[in-house]
Design an enzyme around this catalytic site. Structure first.
Site, PDB file in Angstrom:
ATOM      1  N   HIS A   1      -4.024  -4.729  -0.246  1.00  0.00           N
ATOM      2  CA  HIS A   1      -3.634  -5.274   1.060  1.00  0.00           C
ATOM      3  C   HIS A   1      -3.720  -6.805   1.030  1.00  0.00           C
ATOM      4  O   HIS A   1      -4.804  -7.355   1.201  1.00  0.00           O
ATOM      5  CB  HIS A   1      -4.568  -4.741   2.153  1.00  0.00           C
ATOM      6  CG  HIS A   1      -4.316  -3.315   2.495  1.00  0.00           C
ATOM      7  ND1 HIS A   1      -3.361  -2.929   3.407  1.00  0.00           N
ATOM      8  CD2 HIS A   1      -4.879  -2.178   2.024  1.00  0.00           C
ATOM      9  CE1 HIS A   1      -3.354  -1.604   3.493  1.00  0.00           C
ATOM     10  NE2 HIS A   1      -4.267  -1.127   2.661  1.00  0.00           N
TER      11      HIS A   1
ATOM     12  N   GLU B   1      -2.853  -8.805   3.305  1.00  0.00           N
ATOM     13  CA  GLU B   1      -3.273  -9.273   4.631  1.00  0.00           C
ATOM     14  C   GLU B   1      -4.780  -9.147   4.842  1.00  0.00           C
ATOM     15  O   GLU B   1      -5.325  -9.700   5.799  1.00  0.00           O
ATOM     16  CB  GLU B   1      -2.494  -8.522   5.724  1.00  0.00           C
ATOM     17  CG  GLU B   1      -2.934  -7.101   5.999  1.00  0.00           C
ATOM     18  CD  GLU B   1      -2.439  -6.049   5.016  1.00  0.00           C
ATOM     19  OE1 GLU B   1      -2.658  -4.859   5.295  1.00  0.00           O
ATOM     20  OE2 GLU B   1      -1.845  -6.403   3.968  1.00  0.00           O
TER      21      GLU B   1
ATOM     22  N   CYS C   1       0.836  -1.203   0.000  1.00  0.00           N
ATOM     23  CA  CYS C   1       0.000   0.000   0.000  1.00  0.00           C
ATOM     24  C   CYS C   1       0.876   1.260   0.000  1.00  0.00           C
ATOM     25  O   CYS C   1       1.584   1.517  -0.956  1.00  0.00           O
ATOM     26  CB  CYS C   1      -0.994  -0.039   1.150  1.00  0.00           C
ATOM     27  SG  CYS C   1      -2.320   1.178   0.952  1.00  0.00           S
TER      28      CYS C   1
END
EC number: 4.3.2.10
Length: 211
Positions: free
Chosen positions: A186, A188, A81
């Site tokens: 992202h 995650e 990001c």
């Protein structure tokens, strides 16, 4: 297990990145110590927030040169990001110079009917480097999770590893060049696809250790 240093400069959700790395079979350490970055098998630069505070925070911790040294050493490096954006030379979001590791600028999405800015939520990647290790074991147009108003625009198009389309605007979603990889989305927060991407990164780290 490979040790992955996650750079802490108070600009990211480090916990979820670390959890993803653990699931991917790595040992994450959260750090801003130059020595630990040097000792680690790989380095991740996460980040959420605004461009200027991010680069100021890195510089106030004397992390600019260690990041450049890590990448120059050939060690696997992943930006996430804002951690992608600050690798570039400058941003329309701020006045501070970026790290300048990748030539190019960070630009803002242009408002158009029918889209919201920030670009937020799930969207599909178009893989422009389909053979990149990041995309191994993924479907051809994987869905990942984005939250951003700005995107990177590299001078050299060959570093682009994936694009994403928001309204009529197709922009860079990931870059990959040798040991340096970075993504706008992202991983995650991107469910099983994101975990596979982190696992692919950890696999590359293992290969590097074994070489």
């Amino acid at each position: 297990m490979p040790v992955v240093a996650v750079i802490d400069y108070e600009m990211g959700n480090l916990h979820s990145v670390c959890k993803g790395l653990e699931k991917a079979g790595a040992t994450p350490i959260i750090t801003h110590s130059h020595q630990e970055l040097t000792k680690a098998d790989a380095v991740i630069l996460p980040g959420v927030g605004a461009f200027d505070p991010a680069v100021q925070s890195l510089r106030s911790r004397d992390l600019e040169q260690p990041i450049k040294d890590t990448i120059a050493s050939g060690k696997p490096f992943l930006g996430i990001c804002l951690g992608l954006q600050i690798l570039f030379e400058s941003s329309a979001e701020g006045t501070q110079p970026g790290l300048g590791i990748i030539k190019g600028k960070v630009r803002r999405f242009i408002s158009e009917p029918g889209i919201t800015i920030p670009h937020m939520g799930w969207n599909q990647l178009e893989l422009t480097q389909p053979k990149s290790i990041l995309w191994e074991h993924l479907p051809p147009q994987p869905w990942v999770y984005f939250v951003h108003s700005y995107y990177v625009d590299p001078v050299e198009p060959q570093v682009r590893a994936a694009t994403v389309t928001h309204g009529t605007q197709t922009v860079t979603a990931a870059i990959a060049h040798e040991n340096l990889m970075a993504v706008q989305f992202h991983p995650e927060k991107s469910s099983n696809i994101g975990l596979q991407i982190l696992s692919n990164f950890v696999s590359q780290v293992r290969e590097k250790i074994a070489a």
